[in-house]
Each structure stands twice: as structure tokens, then as C-alpha cells.
Design a protein around this motif. Structure first.
Motif, PDB file in Angstrom:
ATOM      1  N   ILE A  10       1.219  -1.515   0.261  1.00 37.17           N
ATOM      2  CA  ILE A  10      -0.270   0.255  -0.096  1.00 37.17           C
ATOM      3  C   ILE A  10       0.541   1.249  -0.705  1.00 37.17           C
ATOM      4  O   ILE A  10       1.668   1.265   0.920  1.00 37.17           O
ATOM      5  CB  ILE A  10      -1.039   0.143   1.422  1.00 37.17           C
ATOM      6  CG1 ILE A  10      -2.261  -1.280   1.128  1.00 37.17           C
ATOM      7  CG2 ILE A  10      -1.706   1.671   0.788  1.00 37.17           C
ATOM      8  CD1 ILE A  10      -2.816  -1.618   2.600  1.00 37.17           C
ATOM      9  N   LYS A  64      -3.345  10.088  -2.527  1.00 38.61           N
ATOM     10  CA  LYS A  64      -4.543   9.551  -3.546  1.00 38.61           C
ATOM     11  C   LYS A  64      -5.092  10.652  -4.017  1.00 38.61           C
ATOM     12  O   LYS A  64      -5.326  11.401  -3.689  1.00 38.61           O
ATOM     13  CB  LYS A  64      -5.429   8.072  -2.750  1.00 38.61           C
ATOM     14  CG  LYS A  64      -6.048   7.436  -3.447  1.00 38.61           C
ATOM     15  CD  LYS A  64      -6.598   6.544  -2.790  1.00 38.61           C
ATOM     16  CE  LYS A  64      -7.808   5.739  -3.289  1.00 38.61           C
ATOM     17  NZ  LYS A  64      -9.220   6.139  -4.255  1.00 38.61           N
ATOM     18  N   SER A  69     -10.545   2.433  -6.504  1.00 42.92           N
ATOM     19  CA  SER A  69     -10.047   1.698  -6.701  1.00 42.92           C
ATOM     20  C   SER A  69      -9.714   0.878  -7.364  1.00 42.92           C
ATOM     21  O   SER A  69     -11.406   0.608  -6.751  1.00 42.92           O
ATOM     22  CB  SER A  69      -9.211   1.390  -5.188  1.00 42.92           C
ATOM     23  OG  SER A  69      -8.648   2.841  -4.812  1.00 42.92           O
ATOM     24  N   ASN A 116      -7.422   4.846   0.990  1.00 39.85           N
ATOM     25  CA  ASN A 116      -7.618   3.700   0.161  1.00 39.85           C
ATOM     26  C   ASN A 116      -8.726   2.332   0.662  1.00 39.85           C
ATOM     27  O   ASN A 116      -8.807   2.764   1.885  1.00 39.85           O
ATOM     28  CB  ASN A 116      -6.064   2.971   0.388  1.00 39.85           C
ATOM     29  CG  ASN A 116      -4.722   3.217   0.372  1.00 39.85           C
ATOM     30  OD1 ASN A 116      -5.063   4.223  -0.893  1.00 39.85           O
ATOM     31  ND2 ASN A 116      -3.983   3.611   1.648  1.00 39.85           N
ATOM     32  N   ARG A 192      -3.180   2.624  -5.584  1.00 30.87           N
ATOM     33  CA  ARG A 192      -2.600   2.600  -4.591  1.00 30.87           C
ATOM     34  C   ARG A 192      -1.978   1.570  -3.948  1.00 30.87           C
ATOM     35  O   ARG A 192      -1.298   1.265  -2.875  1.00 30.87           O
ATOM     36  CB  ARG A 192      -3.317   3.235  -3.401  1.00 30.87           C
ATOM     37  CG  ARG A 192      -3.711   5.013  -4.014  1.00 30.87           C
ATOM     38  CD  ARG A 192      -2.634   5.750  -4.104  1.00 30.87           C
ATOM     39  NE  ARG A 192      -1.968   5.924  -2.571  1.00 30.87           N
ATOM     40  CZ  ARG A 192      -1.518   7.658  -2.776  1.00 30.87           C
ATOM     41  NH1 ARG A 192      -0.284   7.996  -4.118  1.00 30.87           N
ATOM     42  NH2 ARG A 192      -0.521   7.762  -1.855  1.00 30.87           N
TER      43      ARG A 192
END
Length: 252
Positions: A10, A64, A69, A116, A192
């Protein structure tokens, strides 16, 4: 000859803070062996963990920016009561709702402190032996094709496959599933999160990279230069992955 998932990588601007979030979220421990923060289940640093898939948080300068995602963790719950307690604890730790339209109402989509995404579905019988991470999920355009690529890459059998969803499970029966979900119209973009894969002891890293390219992987230049000990690739659907050096090398 296959590769073993070593950990989920990550990227984070503040890897220490993100690492502490995930350690508390999973009931694990955060370690700081170098520039990265590693989160694993043992009281002392054990890498790679023999049973579970750890998390390696790597510092990057950019926050980010993508709104969604294509890869996320799915957290296990054992009962409705446990799921409610888990969701409340995650909120106290700083997790934020991230919407759920594309996942359905049965899965709570949240985001960690740096955005995330991760998911907390309802209790599932298949999650009882996975540990706190029940699955690593990738959105893709062709789940059966992804299952074929990843199954060959890491030698995990396919335990379920339809046109909309495919799942791999380690033959050891421990750790999270690897699940691919069809999401029409997704655009391949670097995320990510990605998986770092490790060769077996005595295996050849370069030969493994050649094997993955023959299966459909492509080389990826993220500015890593020629002095790093890992090889960056993408799978056939554009998800990043790294092939680490043989045991004793650095992480990607």
C-alpha cells in the motif's frame, strides 16, 4: 515453479499512520524495519508470514487522487454482531464511508485515512480460516481470464468461477482468497495497492518474470531505475505487481 504472494503493498504519504490504522483494524502489529511499515499478525516481525498475507506500507510523496480503487482488501466477519462491532471500531479508527453503489448494499465500502478503499461484507462461511483479511479483490473486465493468469502465476486453484466473479484459494487453506470481480468500463490505471510476489528459495527472479510475461504480464516503468531488487509488471488487466528478489531481498 510458482510465486508466492508475500504481502499487499500500500502506498501512503504517511506510512506510519496508515500502518497503525491497519494494525489496529486487523488486531495485528506494526513494525518499522526500514523505510516501510510492515503490518503482520505475529508479536515479532516475521516476513513473509507462513500463513497470512501481511501489509507493507511504502512512503510516496503524492496523495491518492483516483476516486475509486481497482484493488481493495475485504475484511472478514464471523457474525452480524461481530460485523457491527468491527464497523464501529473502524469508524473510531478513522475509516470513512466510500459509497457502495458498485458493490451492492450487502458490502460496506470504507476508506482508510488516506482514501484507500476496503470492504466489509456480511459474514461468510468461507472466511473463517482466512484471518482478518478474507480476500484481496480486484475489479477487472474478464474474471475467468484473470483467474487463469493468477492461478498459473501463484499456483492457487480456482475454487469458484462465473462470468462475473472468480476466486482463487491457496492450497494451504490459510490466508485470504484472491477474488476478481467484473466491473464493466473500468480503465486500467495504477492503484495505491498491489501484490508483491516472492520466488521460492533458490528460484530465479528473472526467470519468474519471463514466465509471467509469457502468461500475459507486461513490463512497467514507474521510475524505479535499474538499482532496485524487484521487477515491476502489470497483469493482463493492468494491475501492478512486483516480483521480489529471492529470500533476503528488499520489497517492492
Amino acid at each position: 515453479m510458482a510465486l508466492r504472494p508475500a504481502h499487499v503493498n500500500i502506498k501512503a504519504v504517511d506510512p506510519v499512520a496508515v500502518g497503525e490504522f491497519w494494525a489496529q483494524a486487523l488486531g495485528w502489529n506494526a513494525f518499522h524495519p526500514g523505510v516501510t511499515t510492515y503490518v503482520g499478525p505475529r508479536a515479532e516481525l516475521v516476513w513473509p508470514d507462513p500463513d497470512f498475507l501481511g501489509i507493507d506500507i511504502v512512503p510516496v510523496p503524492e496523495p491518492k487522487t483516483a476516486t475509486t480503487s481497482r484493488m481493495r482488501l475485504e475484511l472478514a466477519s464471523s457474525s452480524p454482531g461481530h460485523r457491527a462491532e468491527l464497523l464501529a471500531r473502524l469508524e473510531r479508527l478513522g475509516a470513512k464511508p466510500a459509497g457502495a453503489d458498485r458493490l451492492g448494499a450487502s458490502c460496506a465500502l470504507l476508506a482508510d485515512p488516506e482514501g484507500n478503499e476496503f470492504c466489509v461484507p456480511g459474514p461468510q462461511e468461507t472466511g473463517r480460516d482466512t484471518g482478518p483479511i478474507s480476500a484481496v479483490v480486484m475489479d477487472c473486465t474478464d474474471p475467468p481470464a484473470m483467474a487463469r493468469f493468477w492461478g498459473a502465476a501463484i499456483d492457487w486453484p480456482v475454487v469458484a468461477v462465473t462470468g462475473e466473479r472468480a476466486t482463487l484459494r491457496s492450497g494451504r487453506g490459510t490466508g485470504p482468497d484472491l477474488t476478481f470481480v467484473r466491473v464493466p468500463g473500468t480503465t486500467p490505471t495504477l492503484d495505491r495497492l498491489h501484490l508483491d510476489l516472492r520466488p521460492d528459495t533458490g528460484d530465479d527472479q528473472a526467470a519468474q518474470a519471463v514466465r509471467l510475461r509469457a502468461l500475459g504480464a507486461a513490463d512497467l516503468d514507474v521510475g524505479q531505475g535499474g538499482d532496485v531488487s524487484w521487477i515491476c509488471l502489470t497483469d493482463p488487466d493492468g494491475h501492478e505487481l512486483c516480483v521480489l528478489a529471492a529470500p533476503g531481498g528488499e520489497s517492492g
